[in-house]
Design a protein around this motif. Structure first.
Motif, PDB file in Angstrom:
ATOM      1  N   GLU A 207      -5.285 -14.533  33.533  1.00 60.28           N
ATOM      2  CA  GLU A 207      -6.442 -15.179  32.622  1.00 60.28           C
ATOM      3  C   GLU A 207      -6.933 -13.700  32.620  1.00 60.28           C
ATOM      4  O   GLU A 207      -8.729 -14.357  32.243  1.00 60.28           O
ATOM      5  N   ARG A 208      -7.429 -13.299  33.744  1.00 61.75           N
ATOM      6  CA  ARG A 208      -8.072 -12.457  33.323  1.00 61.75           C
ATOM      7  C   ARG A 208      -8.720 -11.188  33.106  1.00 61.75           C
ATOM      8  O   ARG A 208      -8.976 -10.815  32.653  1.00 61.75           O
ATOM      9  N   GLY A 209      -6.976 -11.100  32.098  1.00 61.21           N
ATOM     10  CA  GLY A 209      -7.362 -10.578  31.170  1.00 61.21           C
ATOM     11  C   GLY A 209      -7.415  -8.595  31.410  1.00 61.21           C
ATOM     12  O   GLY A 209      -7.119  -8.311  32.686  1.00 61.21           O
ATOM     13  N   THR A 210      -7.976  -7.990  30.912  1.00 61.00           N
ATOM     14  CA  THR A 210      -8.610  -6.628  31.374  1.00 61.00           C
ATOM     15  C   THR A 210     -10.549  -7.422  31.982  1.00 61.00           C
ATOM     16  O   THR A 210     -11.090  -5.899  31.868  1.00 61.00           O
ATOM     17  N   THR A 211     -10.550  -8.165  31.904  1.00 59.97           N
ATOM     18  CA  THR A 211     -12.319  -8.160  32.225  1.00 59.97           C
ATOM     19  C   THR A 211     -12.546  -7.503  33.238  1.00 59.97           C
ATOM     20  O   THR A 211     -11.197  -7.373  34.578  1.00 59.97           O
ATOM     21  N   MET A 212     -13.778  -7.067  33.641  1.00 59.25           N
ATOM     22  CA  MET A 212     -13.521  -5.709  34.674  1.00 59.25           C
ATOM     23  C   MET A 212     -14.049  -7.380  35.770  1.00 59.25           C
ATOM     24  O   MET A 212     -15.251  -7.478  35.307  1.00 59.25           O
TER      25      MET A 212
ATOM     26  N   LYS B 279     -16.865  -8.091  38.095  1.00 63.13           N
ATOM     27  CA  LYS B 279     -18.707  -8.583  38.400  1.00 63.13           C
ATOM     28  C   LYS B 279     -19.290  -7.554  39.440  1.00 63.13           C
ATOM     29  O   LYS B 279     -18.746  -8.304  40.566  1.00 63.13           O
TER      30      LYS B 279
ATOM     31  N   LYS C 287     -17.955   3.519  31.976  1.00 60.36           N
ATOM     32  CA  LYS C 287     -17.181   1.899  31.832  1.00 60.36           C
ATOM     33  C   LYS C 287     -15.787   2.416  31.848  1.00 60.36           C
ATOM     34  O   LYS C 287     -15.151   1.271  32.800  1.00 60.36           O
TER      35      LYS C 287
ATOM     36  N   ASN D  78     -18.215  -1.207  37.287  1.00 61.05           N
ATOM     37  CA  ASN D  78     -19.010  -2.360  36.021  1.00 61.05           C
ATOM     38  C   ASN D  78     -21.066  -1.745  36.848  1.00 61.05           C
ATOM     39  O   ASN D  78     -21.218  -3.492  35.878  1.00 61.05           O
TER      40      ASN D  78
ATOM     41  N   GLY E 205     -22.201  -2.969  27.840  1.00 59.99           N
ATOM     42  CA  GLY E 205     -21.733  -3.978  28.195  1.00 59.99           C
ATOM     43  C   GLY E 205     -21.793  -4.063  30.490  1.00 59.99           C
ATOM     44  O   GLY E 205     -20.770  -4.129  30.600  1.00 59.99           O
TER      45      GLY E 205
ATOM     46  N   GLN F 115      -9.923  -3.110  39.981  1.00 54.06           N
ATOM     47  CA  GLN F 115     -10.080  -3.565  39.357  1.00 54.06           C
ATOM     48  C   GLN F 115      -8.832  -5.126  39.353  1.00 54.06           C
ATOM     49  O   GLN F 115      -8.727  -6.107  39.492  1.00 54.06           O
ATOM     50  N   LYS F 116      -7.778  -4.366  39.259  1.00 52.38           N
ATOM     51  CA  LYS F 116      -6.624  -4.787  39.079  1.00 52.38           C
ATOM     52  C   LYS F 116      -6.887  -5.800  40.840  1.00 52.38           C
ATOM     53  O   LYS F 116      -5.997  -6.786  40.666  1.00 52.38           O
TER      54      LYS F 116
END
Length: 406
Positions: free
Chosen positions: A24-29, A31, A54, A59, A76, A294-295
């Motif tokens: 669900e998170r995928g590569t999204t950083m 927040k 980035k 972030n 972004g 991040q992971k």
């Protein structure tokens, strides 16, 4: 056999849950409000440099001038706005309320609705004499821009009483919270020395800030080294990992790196971006560490810090294995263990190799029975722990948790 099947089934359910979260998170950083990763310093209005920030796993874009906010949004990111009108030196801390309000409202009117604004830079390393004034500035920002973060960073514990304007570091922290009423605690501590040693007081500083943060239900950020200067060490994989994973083990909700851009001063060198605007070897090392954060982040941000201990070598002012909430045994090298409660009270531990130069195998035994799992710092997914996974590189950490019996 039945117990083994139930344990295996429970482990499979945990793996599936972590896999779904990672998918669900995928590569999204992450927040910034979940876990802030900040390049400490003023960032120029250069789109290519912002894109590289980035790409390096940050972030937040650093401290950015109002005229450069559009570029930050285009790549972004968000940032902390820095402007001369709201930089709170000692003179500005003594301004009348009406002037403070005027300046704050003028800046918020100019940029407050911009999507790149995460907060506003106020002051770095104030003495306690400035706290009352900083509290008035923070309150003015809270009123004018309640969703934005007023940014103030504190001295490390090796500052002198004269610099802090109070006798002890604990009082320096407590007075800050009581008088400024911050939304978080940020401090810096540069501990990696060029003779290969760790400055005395690094872990004591983490202890003091963590205790103050827990006491007042506040998150905290740690500022660590990403360049060499004075008698500080040149950046290394082990040093960057050590600073990041010790910060995580103590339950921080943000990390900042001093500095991302190399200052044009003295013996400053090997920041991620050099004095000519080019990437150095530090950039790639730092990206690797930031991407690990991040992971791990989607799991880490669900955890509550409940204890931190050292084994077998316990620094002054810290505690040992006998205080552990979850572990009966820890073996291996010189280790730091942060203990966390996860969803439904599930035990998690962050085990960190404190050795800056040598890898070590390690082992743990939880007080409760169940399969030991790990969260991969490279995929964010849960998997079984053991075998070659029971090695830690210099400064490396590993997030383990206990699968419950069904």
């Amino acid at each position: 056999m039945r117990l083994g099947m139930l344990l295996a089934a429970g482990a499979c359910l945990l793996l599936a849950a972590h896999a779904r979260a990672a998918e669900e998170r995928g590569t999204t950083m992450l927040k910034p409000e979940e876990f802030a990763i900040l390049p400490w310093g003023t960032t120029p209005g250069d789109r290519e440099q912002l894109e590289q920030i980035k790409a390096c796993g940050f972030n937040l874009a650093g401290f950015v001038r109002p005229d450069d906010l559009d570029l930050v949004a285009q790549v972004g990111l968000q940032c902390l706005v820095i402007d001369g009108s709201t930089h709170v030196g000692d003179a500005e801390a003594a301004l009348e309320d009406a002037e403070v309000t005027r300046r704050v409202e003028a800046l918020v009117k100019r940029v407050g609705n911009h999507p790149a604004v995460y907060g506003y830079y106020l002051r770095d390393e104030p003495s306690a004499h400035a706290y009352e004034g900083l509290g008035r500035w923070a309150a003015a920002f809270a009123k004018a821009a309640p969703k934005a973060l007023p940014y103030i960073n504190l001295f490390p514990n090796y500052a002198s009483p004269a610099q802090m304007a109070v006798p002890t570091y604990d009082q320096y922290l407590e007075d800050f919270v009581q008088k400024v009423k911050p939304r978080f605690i940020s401090y810096d501590h540069y501990a990696l020395m060029d003779d290969g040693t760790l400055r005395h007081g690094y872990f004591q500083n983490l202890e003091a800030v963590r205790k103050a943060a827990l006491r007042h239900n506040l998150p905290f950020w740690n500022i660590v080294l990403a360049n060499a200067h004075f008698h500080y060490a040149e950046p290394s994989d082990g040093g960057l990992r050590f600073q990041a994973y010790t910060t995580l083990a103590y339950g921080a909700r943000g990390i900042s790196y001093f500095t991302y851009f190399a200052p044009h001063v003295g013996n400053y060198r090997l920041a991620p971006i050099d004095q000519f605007g080019n990437k150095t070897v530090t950039w790639e090392m730092l990206r690797n560490v930031n991407l690990q954060i991040q992971k791990l982040g989607p799991t880490y941000i669900q955890l509550k810090s409940v204890n931190v201990f050292h084994h077998p070598n316990v620094p002054e002012g810290c505690v040992g294995l006998d205080t552990s909430r979850f572990l009966a045994e820890v073996t291996g090298g010189d280790l730091l263990v942060g203990e966390f409660e996860g969803p439904e009270g599930r035990p998690y531990v962050m085990v960190v190799n404190k050795d800056l130069h040598r890898s070590t195998p390690f082992g743990v035994r939880f007080k409760e029975a169940g399969p030991i799992m790990m969260v991969s710092a490279y995929t964010g997914q849960a998997q079984g722990w053991g075998g070659e996974q029971s090695w830690l590189a210099p400064g490396q950490g590993m997030l383990l948790f206990l699968g419950r019996q069904q």
